[in-house]
Structure formats: structure tokens, C-alpha cells
Design a protein around this motif. Structure first.
Motif, PDB file in Angstrom:
ATOM      1  N   PRO A   1      -2.419 -12.032  11.928  1.00  0.00           N
ATOM      2  CA  PRO A   1      -2.113 -10.792  11.206  1.00  0.00           C
ATOM      3  C   PRO A   1      -1.420 -11.006   9.856  1.00  0.00           C
ATOM      4  CG  PRO A   1      -0.396 -11.238  12.811  1.00  0.00           C
ATOM      5  CD  PRO A   1      -1.330 -12.417  12.846  1.00  0.00           C
ATOM      6  N   ALA A   2      -1.803 -12.027   9.098  1.00  0.00           N
ATOM      7  CA  ALA A   2      -1.184 -12.233   7.782  1.00  0.00           C
ATOM      8  C   ALA A   2      -1.356 -10.975   6.937  1.00  0.00           C
ATOM      9  CB  ALA A   2      -1.833 -13.419   7.079  1.00  0.00           C
ATOM     10  N   PRO A   3      -0.264 -10.465   6.329  1.00  0.00           N
ATOM     11  CA  PRO A   3      -0.406  -9.273   5.486  1.00  0.00           C
ATOM     12  C   PRO A   3      -1.155  -9.575   4.191  1.00  0.00           C
ATOM     13  CG  PRO A   3       1.880 -10.059   5.492  1.00  0.00           C
ATOM     14  CD  PRO A   3       1.123 -10.938   6.433  1.00  0.00           C
ATOM     15  N   VAL A   4      -1.929  -8.583   3.734  1.00  0.00           N
ATOM     16  CA  VAL A   4      -2.744  -8.746   2.518  1.00  0.00           C
ATOM     17  C   VAL A   4      -2.473  -7.581   1.566  1.00  0.00           C
ATOM     18  CG1 VAL A   4      -5.104  -8.866   1.616  1.00  0.00           C
ATOM     19  CG2 VAL A   4      -4.561  -9.966   3.792  1.00  0.00           C
ATOM     20  N   ILE A   5      -2.170  -7.917   0.313  1.00  0.00           N
ATOM     21  CA  ILE A   5      -2.052  -6.889  -0.724  1.00  0.00           C
ATOM     22  C   ILE A   5      -3.273  -6.998  -1.629  1.00  0.00           C
ATOM     23  CG2 ILE A   5      -0.729  -6.095  -2.737  1.00  0.00           C
ATOM     24  CD1 ILE A   5       1.804  -7.180  -1.370  1.00  0.00           C
ATOM     25  N   LEU A   6      -3.956  -5.885  -1.851  1.00  0.00           N
ATOM     26  CA  LEU A   6      -5.132  -5.848  -2.722  1.00  0.00           C
ATOM     27  C   LEU A   6      -4.796  -5.017  -3.960  1.00  0.00           C
ATOM     28  CD1 LEU A   6      -7.899  -5.045  -0.063  1.00  0.00           C
ATOM     29  CD2 LEU A   6      -7.085  -7.298  -0.794  1.00  0.00           C
ATOM     30  N   SER A   7      -5.130  -5.542  -5.139  1.00  0.00           N
ATOM     31  CA  SER A   7      -4.857  -4.800  -6.376  1.00  0.00           C
ATOM     32  C   SER A   7      -6.085  -4.825  -7.274  1.00  0.00           C
ATOM     33  CB  SER A   7      -3.668  -5.421  -7.113  1.00  0.00           C
ATOM     34  OG  SER A   7      -3.343  -4.647  -8.249  1.00  0.00           O
ATOM     35  N   VAL A   8      -6.549  -3.632  -7.659  1.00  0.00           N
ATOM     36  CA  VAL A   8      -7.743  -3.523  -8.505  1.00  0.00           C
ATOM     37  C   VAL A   8      -7.445  -2.615  -9.699  1.00  0.00           C
ATOM     38  CG1 VAL A   8     -10.096  -2.592  -8.613  1.00  0.00           C
ATOM     39  CG2 VAL A   8      -9.400  -3.978  -6.663  1.00  0.00           C
TER      40      VAL A   8
ATOM     41  N   ILE B   1       2.477 -13.500   2.409  1.00  0.00           N
ATOM     42  CA  ILE B   1       1.622 -12.389   1.977  1.00  0.00           C
ATOM     43  C   ILE B   1       0.526 -12.926   1.061  1.00  0.00           C
ATOM     44  CG2 ILE B   1       1.545 -10.165   0.795  1.00  0.00           C
ATOM     45  CD1 ILE B   1       4.578  -9.884   1.383  1.00  0.00           C
ATOM     46  N   GLU B   2      -0.730 -12.615   1.390  1.00  0.00           N
ATOM     47  CA  GLU B   2      -1.855 -12.984   0.528  1.00  0.00           C
ATOM     48  C   GLU B   2      -2.078 -11.833  -0.457  1.00  0.00           C
ATOM     49  OE1 GLU B   2      -2.944 -15.895   0.789  1.00  0.00           O
ATOM     50  OE2 GLU B   2      -3.203 -16.536   2.873  1.00  0.00           O
ATOM     51  N   VAL B   3      -2.027 -12.127  -1.742  1.00  0.00           N
ATOM     52  CA  VAL B   3      -2.198 -11.091  -2.762  1.00  0.00           C
ATOM     53  C   VAL B   3      -3.499 -11.367  -3.510  1.00  0.00           C
ATOM     54  CG1 VAL B   3      -1.160  -9.908  -4.729  1.00  0.00           C
ATOM     55  CG2 VAL B   3       0.313 -10.992  -3.029  1.00  0.00           C
ATOM     56  N   ILE B   4      -4.464 -10.467  -3.395  1.00  0.00           N
ATOM     57  CA  ILE B   4      -5.774 -10.657  -4.038  1.00  0.00           C
ATOM     58  C   ILE B   4      -5.934  -9.582  -5.108  1.00  0.00           C
ATOM     59  CG2 ILE B   4      -8.254 -10.887  -3.671  1.00  0.00           C
ATOM     60  CD1 ILE B   4      -7.691 -11.262  -0.676  1.00  0.00           C
ATOM     61  N   ALA B   5      -6.228 -10.007  -6.329  1.00  0.00           N
ATOM     62  CA  ALA B   5      -6.292  -9.051  -7.439  1.00  0.00           C
ATOM     63  C   ALA B   5      -7.432  -9.410  -8.377  1.00  0.00           C
ATOM     64  CB  ALA B   5      -4.970  -9.067  -8.207  1.00  0.00           C
ATOM     65  N   ASN B   6      -7.960  -8.368  -9.055  1.00  0.00           N
ATOM     66  CA  ASN B   6      -8.954  -8.671 -10.090  1.00  0.00           C
ATOM     67  C   ASN B   6      -8.217  -8.956 -11.409  1.00  0.00           C
ATOM     68  OD1 ASN B   6      -8.375  -5.990 -10.848  1.00  0.00           O
ATOM     69  ND2 ASN B   6     -10.518  -5.491 -11.272  1.00  0.00           N
ATOM     70  N   TYR B   7      -8.960  -9.165 -12.492  1.00  0.00           N
ATOM     71  CA  TYR B   7      -8.430  -9.885 -13.659  1.00  0.00           C
ATOM     72  C   TYR B   7      -7.135  -9.312 -14.239  1.00  0.00           C
ATOM     73  CZ  TYR B   7      -8.313 -12.439 -18.014  1.00  0.00           C
ATOM     74  OH  TYR B   7      -7.898 -13.233 -19.045  1.00  0.00           O
TER      75      TYR B   7
END
Length: 412
Positions: free
Chosen positions: A322-329, A394-400
């Protein structure tokens, strides 16, 4: 190599000096690195400056939709075994940024240059590269980029008859079709996770057959060429069949594929695979990507994903649930303003992860996650998302541009 500046005309020297002065002023004003505005000014003063700066360098160009910044770094690191390298390591990959980077490398022997896909043909014309690495083509920035088949055609026409050695990924039919106009191609089996842009034959429009890892067109016979280099698990296979271990600090299958292509490029310049791959271990992060940072007492890993192919590869990197993930677009100019690409990403791969959504277009992303049946919370900003995230890295995935915003916020 004697300094490149010795060979420059007075006009070119003036252009370089003016460009550096403008870049320094831009940096002092807090407006970024200044490389793009500096390059623009320099090219205004001498439109042939890029060609002049490249004339004494052994140039490698790297182009793709995904992986070009990382691969440029890996190749540059490998080639340093054979001499000084100048490179646009920060990713300013259009003519102005490239000109700016080369202007700073007066003692270099090699130029390793990342090039935006749309500018590849023109930059290749100006820099007379010894080598061109082509990694993949996938949909990206649909509001302003040509669709992938048109980009491939642009590459194919621009590279026809090129004297460069083209190192190309034989697993991407669009890349193969584009590279096939070149007389000297080295094929690398680097793999292709994202296949949704290559179901129709770029040559005739027929339906692509894809048995296993192979591909061919049932209509015209266009097919996957036999590779001389290949990624095989944690090893690179060279043309003699020797297997060389890949040791990277960068995570994931995609970076092993980038390393395989980079080893093939290094060999063009006489750097053996063992030496090239050992040197690639030095690369820890690329312009902040993959960095683990501390923020509000938590560990955050920063991951960049700009388009569906990139998101697919990134999902394969993250810690298991259950690693938390933050998504930012965001959808600003540099990202492309059309967010319809979100519907091409398979967000069901995040099932089991607590998801927190931020960024300018968080509501677009929220609708997409709702349809994908995911559990998520929309947050005002990164600080709120981090406070609400359960325990664990926390895994943070973001676009440019969202990624740049995050880096500024965490002081990276």
C-alpha cells in the motif's frame, strides 16, 4: 581537441559572448538557467552558429518521445572514458538550448545532444553527427505535436542518406521505419512496453502482427530487423554474443533499455561495453528524476511521467501497495494544454495504493481515476497530500511543469 572557439569567426565569437551575457542576466534575475534565451540571442547574431560550434566535435544526437534526457546523460558518462564531453544535460533540447550548451564546451571532443523529436532533422543537418540514437515514438502533447506517424515520416525524410551511424530500437516499428532510410543502422532490441501507437504498419497502413516479441506487417512484409545488440534481463548482449552486466543507480526496465542503447552508441566511438556500463553507474538522478527527498519528515521519491508511455513505465517502478502515491498533472504550455491523453493511461495499475491528486488539472485526473475505479483524494497542494498520506515512502509522479513545481516546493 584544440578549443573550438579558436575556429570561430569574429561574428560567431561575438554571438557566443552576447548569448552568455544574456543567459547570466536571466539567471541573476531568477528566470531559470538562461540557456534558451542566451541561445536565441546568439543565433540571431549568427544564424550559422550551431553548425560552427559543432564542426570540431564528434556529435551524437539522441531523440525519442521517452528516455532522451536519461540516455543523453548515460552516453555522455560513457564517452568521458574517451575524452571531454559537452552536453545539454538539463534537457534544453531545441536549437537555442543546444547552441547554448555547445557554446560552453570549448575544450570538448564529443558533443552528446538531446534533440526534441520535431527538430531532429534540422539539428542533424546543422551538426553533421557521427551517431544518432533513436529510442521510441509515442503520442505526446496532442494539441501541438504531429501524430506519431507524421513525426516518423519527418525523421525518415530527414535521415535519408545521412552519413551518421544510426543506433535504433528495433522493437518500435515507427523507429524502424524512420531509421530504414539511413544507409548505416545498428539495431538494438531495447523492448517496447507501450504498443498502442504501433498497431498499424507505418509503411502501408496494414495491421501489425505481434507474435511474442516479434512484429511484422501481414500486408507488405515490413518486419522487425535482427538486432546486433539486445537488452536481456540485467545484461546487454553485444554483437559478439557476450553478456555485460548492467549496474545502474537509476531504477526500472526502461533505464536498462536506455543503458543498452547507450552501450551501442559508446561502441561506435571505440568505448567497450564493460567500460561504458561501469561509467553509467555514476548517474544517480537526471534533472531531479528518481531523487528521494525529505519533506515534512517524509521520504518522497520524485518521478517524471509526461505521456502514456512514460506513465506505463513509471507504474512498473513504484513500491508495491500500500505505498502511498501522489499524482500531479498540469496542462501549461510546456506540457501541452490538452489532457485527453489521461484516458490512454491504465490507472487500474494503481489499485491498492492510496492515491492523492494535486496540480492545475487535478479535477481532470480525478474524473479519470473515478472511471478507473480507484480510491483517491483530491488535495489543494503537495503539503496537504503529504500530511494525509499514510505511512511509507511516498511515490510522487508528475508531468513536466508539475514536476518543476514539486522540485521547487521540496527545495530540490
Amino acid at each position: 581537441m584544440a578549443g573550438n572557439s579558436d575556429a570561430l569567426t569574429p561574428r560567431a565569437k561575438l554571438a557566443v559572448t552576447a548569448g552568455k551575457a544574456v543567459a547570466a542576466a536571466s539567471r541573476a534575475a531568477g528566470r531559470g538557467s538562461g540557456s534558451v534565451i542566451g541561445g536565441r540571442v546568439a543565433l540571431k547574431l549568427d544564424p550559422d552558429l550551431l553548425a560552427r560550434l559543432a564542426q570540431n566535435l564528434d556529435v551524437t544526437l539522441v531523440s525519442a518521445t521517452n528516455g532522451k534526457t536519461t540516455t543523453t546523460r548515460l552516453i555522455a558518462e560513457a564517452l568521458r572514458a574517451a575524452g571531454p564531453v559537452v552536453s545539454n544535460a538539463l534537457g534544453a533540447n531545441m536549437p537555442a538550448g543546444i547552441t547554448s550548451a555547445l557554446a560552453g564546451g570549448s575544450d570538448a571532443k564529443f558533443g552528446v545532444i538531446e534533440v526534441d523529436e520535431k527538430y531532429l532533422a534540422g539539428v542533424a543537418r546543422d551538426t553533421s553527427p557521427k551517431c544518432i540514437a533513436l529510442l521510441n515514438l509515442s503520442r505526446d502533447q496532442l494539441d501541438r505535436a504531429a501524430e506519431t506517424r507524421m513525426l516518423a515520416e519527418n525523421w525518415r525524410e530527414g535521415l535519408a542518406g545521412s552519413k551518421a551511424v544510426v543506433v535504433a530500437n528495433c522493437d518500435d516499428p515507427l523507429v524502424v521505419w524512420a531509421a530504414s532510410s539511413s544507409p548505416n543502422v545498428i539495431w538494438v532490441a531495447a523492448g517496447q512496453m507501450w504498443k498502442d501507437d504501433a498497431w498499424s504498419c507505418p509503411s502501408c497502413g496494414g495491421v501489425m502482427q505481434r507474435p511474442g516479441d516479434d512484429w511484422f506487417c501481414g500486408e507488405c512484409g515490413f518486419r522487425r530487423p535482427t538486432p546486433s545488440w539486445a537488452l536481456s534481463g540485467d545484461h546487454v548482449l553485444d554483437p559478439h554474443g557476450s553478456a555485460w552486466p548492467i549496474h545502474l543507480q537509476l531504477p526500472g526496465r526502461a533505464n536498462k533499455a536506455n543503458a543498452a542503447s547507450s552501450a551501442a552508441v559508446a561502441a561506435v566511438f571505440g568505448v567497450p561495453p564493460q567500460v561504458a556500463l561501469e561509467r553509467m553507474y555514476q548517474v544517480q538522478a537526471v534533472a531531479g528524476r528518481y531523487d528521494v527527498v525529505q519533506f515534512q519528515g517524509r521520504d518522497l521519491r520524485l518521478l517524471l511521467a509526461k505521456n502514456p508511455a512514460g506513465w506505463l513505465e513509471t507504474f512498473s517502478l513504484i513500491d508495491p501497495p500500500p505505498a502511498p502515491v501522489i499524482l500531479s498533472v498540469n496542462a501549461r504550455g510546456a506540457d501541452g494544454t490538452d489532457t485527453s491523453w489521461l484516458w490512454d493511461v491504465d490507472y487500474t495499475r494503481l489499485t491498492g495504493h492510496p492515491i492523492f491528486v494535486v496540480g492545475d488539472r487535478k479535477l481532470d485526473l480525478a474524473v479519470r481515476l473515478e472511471v478507473a475505479n480507484q480510491q483517491f483524494q483530491v488535495c489543494e497542494n503537495l503539503d496537504q497530500a503529504v500530511q494525509q498520506a499514510p505511512a511509507g515512502r511516498i511515490e510522487v509522479i508528475a508531468n513536466y511543469t508539475a514536476f518543476q513545481d514539486l522540485r521547487r516546493r521540496v527545495g530540490n
